[in-house]
Write a protein that holds these residues in place. Structure first.
Motif, PDB file in Angstrom:
ATOM      1  N   VAL A 268       0.859  -1.191   0.000  1.00 15.30           N
ATOM      2  CA  VAL A 268       0.000   0.000   0.000  1.00 15.30           C
ATOM      3  C   VAL A 268       0.891   1.235   0.000  1.00 15.30           C
ATOM      4  CG1 VAL A 268      -1.762   1.299   1.240  1.00 15.30           C
ATOM      5  CG2 VAL A 268      -1.864  -1.197   1.177  1.00 15.30           C
ATOM      6  N   ASP A 269       0.797   2.039  -1.074  1.00 18.65           N
ATOM      7  CA  ASP A 269       1.618   3.241  -1.185  1.00 18.65           C
ATOM      8  C   ASP A 269       1.074   4.392  -0.348  1.00 18.65           C
ATOM      9  OD1 ASP A 269       3.500   2.144  -2.829  1.00 18.65           O
ATOM     10  OD2 ASP A 269       2.551   2.794  -4.684  1.00 18.65           O
ATOM     11  N   GLY A 270      -0.195   4.344   0.008  1.00 13.88           N
ATOM     12  CA  GLY A 270      -0.821   5.416   0.768  1.00 13.88           C
ATOM     13  C   GLY A 270      -2.239   5.634   0.298  1.00 13.88           C
ATOM     14  N   VAL A 271      -2.776   6.820   0.563  1.00 14.64           N
ATOM     15  CA  VAL A 271      -4.150   7.140   0.153  1.00 14.64           C
ATOM     16  C   VAL A 271      -4.143   8.494  -0.539  1.00 14.64           C
ATOM     17  CG1 VAL A 271      -5.244   5.805   2.000  1.00 14.64           C
ATOM     18  CG2 VAL A 271      -4.667   8.213   2.387  1.00 14.64           C
ATOM     19  N   THR A 272      -5.126   8.692  -1.397  1.00 14.32           N
ATOM     20  CA  THR A 272      -5.367   9.979  -2.023  1.00 14.32           C
ATOM     21  C   THR A 272      -6.869  10.217  -1.991  1.00 14.32           C
ATOM     22  OG1 THR A 272      -4.930  11.315  -4.005  1.00 14.32           O
ATOM     23  CG2 THR A 272      -5.599   9.041  -4.356  1.00 14.32           C
ATOM     24  N   THR A 273      -7.299  11.373  -2.451  1.00 10.61           N
ATOM     25  CA  THR A 273      -8.721  11.670  -2.485  1.00 10.61           C
ATOM     26  C   THR A 273      -9.197  11.709  -3.925  1.00 10.61           C
ATOM     27  OG1 THR A 273      -8.262  14.040  -2.439  1.00 10.61           O
ATOM     28  CG2 THR A 273      -8.693  12.952  -0.333  1.00 10.61           C
ATOM     29  N   LEU A 274     -10.376  11.171  -4.135  1.00 11.95           N
ATOM     30  CA  LEU A 274     -11.005  11.173  -5.451  1.00 11.95           C
ATOM     31  C   LEU A 274     -12.433  11.665  -5.276  1.00 11.95           C
ATOM     32  CD1 LEU A 274     -10.835  10.468  -8.465  1.00 11.95           C
ATOM     33  CD2 LEU A 274     -11.584   8.151  -7.889  1.00 11.95           C
ATOM     34  N   ARG A 275     -12.671  12.895  -5.716  1.00  8.32           N
ATOM     35  CA  ARG A 275     -13.966  13.549  -5.563  1.00  8.32           C
ATOM     36  C   ARG A 275     -14.468  13.484  -4.120  1.00  8.32           C
ATOM     37  NH1 ARG A 275     -14.312  11.079 -10.418  1.00  8.32           N
ATOM     38  NH2 ARG A 275     -15.463   9.306  -9.633  1.00  8.32           N
ATOM     39  N   GLY A 276     -13.566  13.819  -3.206  1.00 10.18           N
ATOM     40  CA  GLY A 276     -13.928  13.920  -1.799  1.00 10.18           C
ATOM     41  C   GLY A 276     -13.890  12.623  -1.029  1.00 10.18           C
ATOM     42  N   ALA A 277     -13.658  11.494  -1.705  1.00  8.57           N
ATOM     43  CA  ALA A 277     -13.610  10.200  -1.027  1.00  8.57           C
ATOM     44  C   ALA A 277     -12.172   9.711  -0.950  1.00  8.57           C
ATOM     45  CB  ALA A 277     -14.479   9.175  -1.753  1.00  8.57           C
ATOM     46  N   VAL A 278     -11.850   8.987   0.118  1.00  5.35           N
ATOM     47  CA  VAL A 278     -10.506   8.454   0.311  1.00  5.35           C
ATOM     48  C   VAL A 278     -10.326   7.219  -0.562  1.00  5.35           C
ATOM     49  CG1 VAL A 278      -8.892   7.440   1.958  1.00  5.35           C
ATOM     50  CG2 VAL A 278     -10.355   9.359   2.649  1.00  5.35           C
ATOM     51  N   LEU A 279      -9.214   7.185  -1.305  1.00  2.00           N
ATOM     52  CA  LEU A 279      -8.926   6.052  -2.191  1.00  2.00           C
ATOM     53  C   LEU A 279      -7.557   5.484  -1.829  1.00  2.00           C
ATOM     54  CD1 LEU A 279      -9.838   4.488  -4.814  1.00  2.00           C
ATOM     55  CD2 LEU A 279      -8.290   6.037  -6.035  1.00  2.00           C
ATOM     56  N   PRO A 280      -7.488   4.230  -1.335  1.00  3.39           N
ATOM     57  CA  PRO A 280      -6.185   3.618  -1.077  1.00  3.39           C
ATOM     58  C   PRO A 280      -5.494   3.272  -2.394  1.00  3.39           C
ATOM     59  CG  PRO A 280      -7.949   2.051  -0.628  1.00  3.39           C
ATOM     60  CD  PRO A 280      -8.608   3.355  -0.947  1.00  3.39           C
ATOM     61  N   LEU A 281      -4.184   3.498  -2.440  1.00  4.90           N
ATOM     62  CA  LEU A 281      -3.390   3.209  -3.630  1.00  4.90           C
ATOM     63  C   LEU A 281      -2.560   1.949  -3.375  1.00  4.90           C
ATOM     64  CD1 LEU A 281      -2.146   6.773  -4.618  1.00  4.90           C
ATOM     65  CD2 LEU A 281      -4.019   5.455  -5.627  1.00  4.90           C
ATOM     66  N   VAL A 282      -2.738   0.982  -4.235  1.00  2.50           N
ATOM     67  CA  VAL A 282      -2.083  -0.316  -4.085  1.00  2.50           C
ATOM     68  C   VAL A 282      -1.028  -0.468  -5.176  1.00  2.50           C
ATOM     69  CG1 VAL A 282      -2.413  -2.816  -4.145  1.00  2.50           C
ATOM     70  CG2 VAL A 282      -4.132  -1.356  -3.058  1.00  2.50           C
ATOM     71  N   ALA A 283       0.206  -0.743  -4.774  1.00  2.97           N
ATOM     72  CA  ALA A 283       1.272  -1.045  -5.736  1.00  2.97           C
ATOM     73  C   ALA A 283       1.072  -2.485  -6.192  1.00  2.97           C
ATOM     74  CB  ALA A 283       2.641  -0.853  -5.096  1.00  2.97           C
ATOM     75  N   LEU A 284       0.492  -2.651  -7.382  1.00  2.28           N
ATOM     76  CA  LEU A 284       0.097  -3.989  -7.819  1.00  2.28           C
ATOM     77  C   LEU A 284       1.301  -4.904  -7.999  1.00  2.28           C
ATOM     78  CD1 LEU A 284      -2.452  -5.516  -8.348  1.00  2.28           C
ATOM     79  CD2 LEU A 284      -2.385  -4.808 -10.739  1.00  2.28           C
ATOM     80  N   ARG A 285       2.446  -4.349  -8.377  1.00  4.89           N
ATOM     81  CA  ARG A 285       3.645  -5.182  -8.493  1.00  4.89           C
ATOM     82  C   ARG A 285       3.969  -5.872  -7.163  1.00  4.89           C
ATOM     83  NH1 ARG A 285       7.989  -4.403 -12.272  1.00  4.89           N
ATOM     84  NH2 ARG A 285       7.363  -3.143 -14.057  1.00  4.89           N
ATOM     85  N   ARG A 286       3.953  -5.087  -6.084  1.00  7.76           N
ATOM     86  CA  ARG A 286       4.311  -5.666  -4.784  1.00  7.76           C
ATOM     87  C   ARG A 286       3.232  -6.606  -4.278  1.00  7.76           C
ATOM     88  NH1 ARG A 286       6.306  -0.352  -3.895  1.00  7.76           N
ATOM     89  NH2 ARG A 286       4.590   0.218  -2.500  1.00  7.76           N
TER      90      ARG A 286
END
Length: 514
Positions: free
Chosen positions: A401-419
């Motif tokens: 998990v690289d971290g989280v960002t926001t997408l139109r006001g909602a929290v979106l976790p970012l997953v490094a698919l390679r790892r």
């Protein structure tokens, strides 16, 4: 133990070397000897698996003998990018062909029975006795060799499948089974494919885009055609006219046909391929953020092909939304390049045939990861975004998990698919434009960081088959493979189940808390 067939006191073997060690396989165990083909790495497989290869329309797992046997140079060939392996031996295991990568094939040899002994007759063999079926003794100026038993060697690679497992497909596998849960685009949103032409962004509704494929190497030119009519290509045994948006819109001229993408559109005049530079994103845009073309511009013929203008990034980014139906009524062209009723009728008949074929196809968003193509059902992909500028670290999160960002006001976790899939970090990423594929299944949603976007691809049902089973985790996630061939170019697409992807390891627990 492998059977060693006798013929009048003589036994036939294929002799080869791996890591400087002379080895042999009974000739009857070897189906073919090939030059190593291009291999597609598959995630979550055993360490000895180099990847997948195609042989006569079938997909087979390929094992690197250097890795499996722990010989010198292990990890330097096959999928790791080296060029050590010189030949691929195809053997059969439980009715499934399996490839074995070796360094050099020395040839075929007829060996007298008195030169064949148990493996114990060789002092201090460099390979475990359990993997050997015997030994060819040296003598009379001829070198000796250890006789491999491919059965235990292959079984060891797929040990976690249990006694009923093996490289053959699982008995309960249904190759046509759809993903268990798919996300649905909300009615108050429009799903757009963002394209680039001469460095400018345009978009088309996803519903109007049949698929997105690479520009082929060979394009048939049409004499005396208008500049925007680039020629024709073959798409699954049917002709597809190609229109260049750069030329159609009168943007910067280019020299010759550049490699890019072809967006295949369904229009009243049939299927048309629109040549663009890149497919940048797939976005879900609230309809309230798609404004009509201003009246002053709307009355001009040059803007008649626009359905509206999407306001993105808080209005800082404006992207025209094109109409697939009106696009080819642009001032520089009338239609997709066909003139006369007979031509339109023939094109219409071709479109009907391709539409009928499309009913027997599935649509996937295809992306690149570690040098391989992966596909997710279009219905499961909410958006495809550029990499975010800012990512907020998530304390105590798993390493994938690289971290989280926001997408139109909602929290979106970012997953490094390679790892997450335990793929090598450096493989196949050079020159790729990273993207974030947003998927949803059930109540879970995540952004998958991938190397690049390959496009939207419709794969005929007949070109989708079961993936070889190399581990339990892989079998849950990747049960099917799409095998396409166009203009002599072969392509394997690993088809992922989004529900199983979001349920992997600790990811499901993480998504429940974000």
């Amino acid at each position: 133990m492998a059977a060693i067939i006798r013929h009048d006191g003589v036994r036939s073997f294929v002799l080869f070397t791996v890591g400087g060690v002379g080895l042999a396989l009974p000739l009857d165990e070897v189906l073919e000897i090939l030059r190593p083909p291009a291999l597609v790495p598959i995630p979550l497989g055993p360490p000895g698996l180099e990847g997948l290869a195609r042989r006569r329309g079938a997909v087979l797992p390929v094992i690197g003998l250097r890795r499996v046997l722990g010989l010198a140079g292990a990890g330097q060939g096959g999928a790791d990018g080296g060029a050590v392996a010189a030949r691929l031996l195809i053997v059969r295991h439980k009715s499934q062909p399996v490839g074995l990568l070796v360094d050099h094939v020395l040839g075929l040899s007829a060996v007298d029975e008195d030169r064949v002994a148990d493996s114990g007759a060789v002092p201090d063999p460099s390979i475990e006795a359990d993997l050997l079926a015997g030994a060819i003794l040296a003598g009379d100026g001829r070198d000796g060799a250890l006789i491999l038993d491919p059965g235990p060697l292959i079984e060891r690679q797929f040990a976690d499948l249990g006694p009923a497992g093996g490289p053959a497909g699982a008995a309960d596998f249904n190759a046509s089974a759809p993903p268990k849960t798919l996300a649905v685009v909300r009615q108050d949103e429009e799903q757009l494919v963002v394209l680039t032409v001469a460095g400018q962004e345009f978009s088309l509704p996803v519903a109007a885009v049949r698929e997105v494929v690479p520009v082929p190497e060979a394009v048939t030119r049409v004499p005396r055609a208008r500049p925007h009519l680039l020629g024709m290509m073959t798409l699954r045994d049917a002709l597809l006219p190609l229109v260049g948006l750069r030329e159609l819109f009168g943007l910067d001229a280019r020299k010759g046909m550049e490699r890019g993408k072809v967006a295949v559109l369904r229009t009243a005049e049939g299927l048309v391929g629109v040549v663009v530079e890149d497919v940048r994103e797939i976005l879900r845009v609230p309809r309230g953020r798609i404004d009509p073309v201003p009246p002053l511009m709307a009355r001009e013929a040059e803007f008649a092909d626009m359905d509206g203008i999407a306001r993105l990034d808080g209005g800082a980014r404006l992207v025209p939304v094109l109409s697939a139906e009106r696009l080819f009524r642009h001032g520089t062209g009338d239609g997709a390049g066909t003139t006369g009723g007979d031509a339109r009728m023939r094109e219409g008949e071709a479109a009907v045939a391709m539409d009928a074929e499309a009913e027997r196809a599935e649509a996937f968003v295809v992306f690149r990861l570690a040098g391989a193509d992966y596909g997710l059902p279009v219905a499961a992909v909410q958006e495809v975004l550029r990499q975010p500028d800012a990512v907020t670290p998530l304390p105590n999160a798993p390493d994938f998990v690289d971290g989280v960002t926001t997408l139109r006001g909602a929290v979106l976790p970012l997953v490094a698919l390679r790892r997450l899939l335990r793929l090598p970090e450096g493989l196949g990423s050079a020159g790729e434009r990273g993207r974030v594929v947003v998927i949803a299944a059930g109540g879970a949603r995540a952004g998958l960081r991938v190397d690049g976007m390959a496009g939207i691809v419709r794969i005929p049902v007949g070109a989708i088959g079961p993936a070889p089973v190399v581990s339990r985790a892989q079998h849950r996630l990747i049960r099917r493979i799409g095998a396409l061939e166009s203009a002599g170019e072969r392509r394997m697409i690993l088809l992922m189940d989004p529900s199983e992807l979001l349920d992997m390891d600790q990811l499901a627990d993480l998504l429940a808390t974000v």
